[in-house]
Design an enzyme around this catalytic site. Sequence first.
Site, PDB file in Angstrom:
ATOM      1  N   LYS A 188       0.835  -1.193   0.000  1.00  0.00           N
ATOM      2  CA  LYS A 188       0.000   0.000   0.000  1.00  0.00           C
ATOM      3  C   LYS A 188       0.873   1.247   0.000  1.00  0.00           C
ATOM      4  O   LYS A 188       1.909   1.295   0.648  1.00  0.00           O
ATOM      5  CB  LYS A 188      -0.918   0.002   1.221  1.00  0.00           C
ATOM      6  CG  LYS A 188      -2.005  -1.071   1.160  1.00  0.00           C
ATOM      7  CD  LYS A 188      -2.945  -0.952   2.343  1.00  0.00           C
ATOM      8  CE  LYS A 188      -4.085  -1.965   2.231  1.00  0.00           C
ATOM      9  NZ  LYS A 188      -5.031  -1.845   3.371  1.00  0.00           N
ATOM     10  N   ARG A 262      -2.952 -14.796   3.969  1.00  0.00           N
ATOM     11  CA  ARG A 262      -2.115 -13.766   4.621  1.00  0.00           C
ATOM     12  C   ARG A 262      -2.351 -13.770   6.126  1.00  0.00           C
ATOM     13  O   ARG A 262      -1.400 -13.695   6.914  1.00  0.00           O
ATOM     14  CB  ARG A 262      -2.442 -12.403   4.013  1.00  0.00           C
ATOM     15  CG  ARG A 262      -1.720 -11.209   4.630  1.00  0.00           C
ATOM     16  CD  ARG A 262      -2.015  -9.971   3.788  1.00  0.00           C
ATOM     17  NE  ARG A 262      -1.828  -8.721   4.506  1.00  0.00           N
ATOM     18  CZ  ARG A 262      -0.680  -8.051   4.568  1.00  0.00           C
ATOM     19  NH1 ARG A 262       0.395  -8.537   3.976  1.00  0.00           N
ATOM     20  NH2 ARG A 262      -0.601  -6.898   5.208  1.00  0.00           N
ATOM     21  N   HIS A 285       2.873  -3.677   7.590  1.00  0.00           N
ATOM     22  CA  HIS A 285       1.970  -2.813   8.353  1.00  0.00           C
ATOM     23  C   HIS A 285       2.713  -1.571   8.805  1.00  0.00           C
ATOM     24  O   HIS A 285       3.833  -1.657   9.309  1.00  0.00           O
ATOM     25  CB  HIS A 285       1.431  -3.548   9.585  1.00  0.00           C
ATOM     26  CG  HIS A 285       0.371  -4.551   9.259  1.00  0.00           C
ATOM     27  ND1 HIS A 285      -0.021  -5.542  10.139  1.00  0.00           N
ATOM     28  CD2 HIS A 285      -0.412  -4.716   8.162  1.00  0.00           C
ATOM     29  CE1 HIS A 285      -0.970  -6.266   9.588  1.00  0.00           C
ATOM     30  NE2 HIS A 285      -1.215  -5.786   8.389  1.00  0.00           N
TER      31      HIS A 285
END
Length: 314
Positions: A188, A262, A285
């Site tokens: 991301k 995942r 993350h």
Amino acid sequence: MKGYAADFLRYLRAERNASEHTVEAYSSDILEFITRVKGGEESFNDWGGVDRDDAKIFLLRLHEAGDGKRSMQRKLSAMRSFFRYLVRSELLKENPFLRLPPIKADQPLPLVMSINQIDRLTAAVDEFWRQALAAGIPKSEESAAFSAARDLAMIEVIYSGGLRISEAVGLNYGDLDLIGGVVKVRGKGKKERLAVLGRPAERALRAYLKLRAGLGAGRAPGAPVFLNQAGERLTPRSFQRNLKNYLLTAGLPPDLTPHKLRHSFATHLLDAGADLRSVQEMLGHENLSTTQIYTHVSAERMKEVYKEAHPRAK
């Protein structure tokens, strides 16, 4: 989107490297605010006149529409980000969405697969294509072998490295380092990280790449790794559709998605004693709090084992 809202969306793309999915979500949330609070005028651009009462009205409208807590949290977060941008742009002195009462939503524990279920899933890939070939569904034996090798490699890579489905289909040939046993992943916000390939993933990937080369697929650094039968980049939807067939063949729950692989990757690492910080880095993350949900999953599984096995558990 027009005016300041359009400027904000351009800022997300150019400065924040936001994905199109994220930009579309922000656009939808801003448009919903205009619809529910400002009468739905698409040309609305009087953001300097928005105050805390408008923010409270938006929250009330979301309640009235029956939005869930997590949905409301996401929409309010989007509006806070938008108005933070407007404050920095000196259109407003303060963010009207900052002092709203917090919404506490229960965070559901992610569904994970057991190691046995993953073994059954990987075994089902070849079995499905063997049955499909016998039924005359694929055009040829070579076509069936290619699809089976590709999807097995996909499953192994996702589970081995904790990839999102979008990250897996987005892999390019230049991202692979089979000698080092790693792949470069774009997550991301276009953030890059390295994902580890275990031996099953490496074997499956090498077997697939051999068939891929036999079909004359390119090896340029920017060439996609996972291809469809037409030689184009495989789409997430195509893989998800195939995965449902493998789940059915393996007799596994149909609601197990690629993202559950995942989840399983993270949970199995923690079950085996991996530290939370390392798992956070491997998942990509940004915040440790996002990763901490998997510690609760591990704790719940530990309790289940305890209840079944300990003589004083009941």
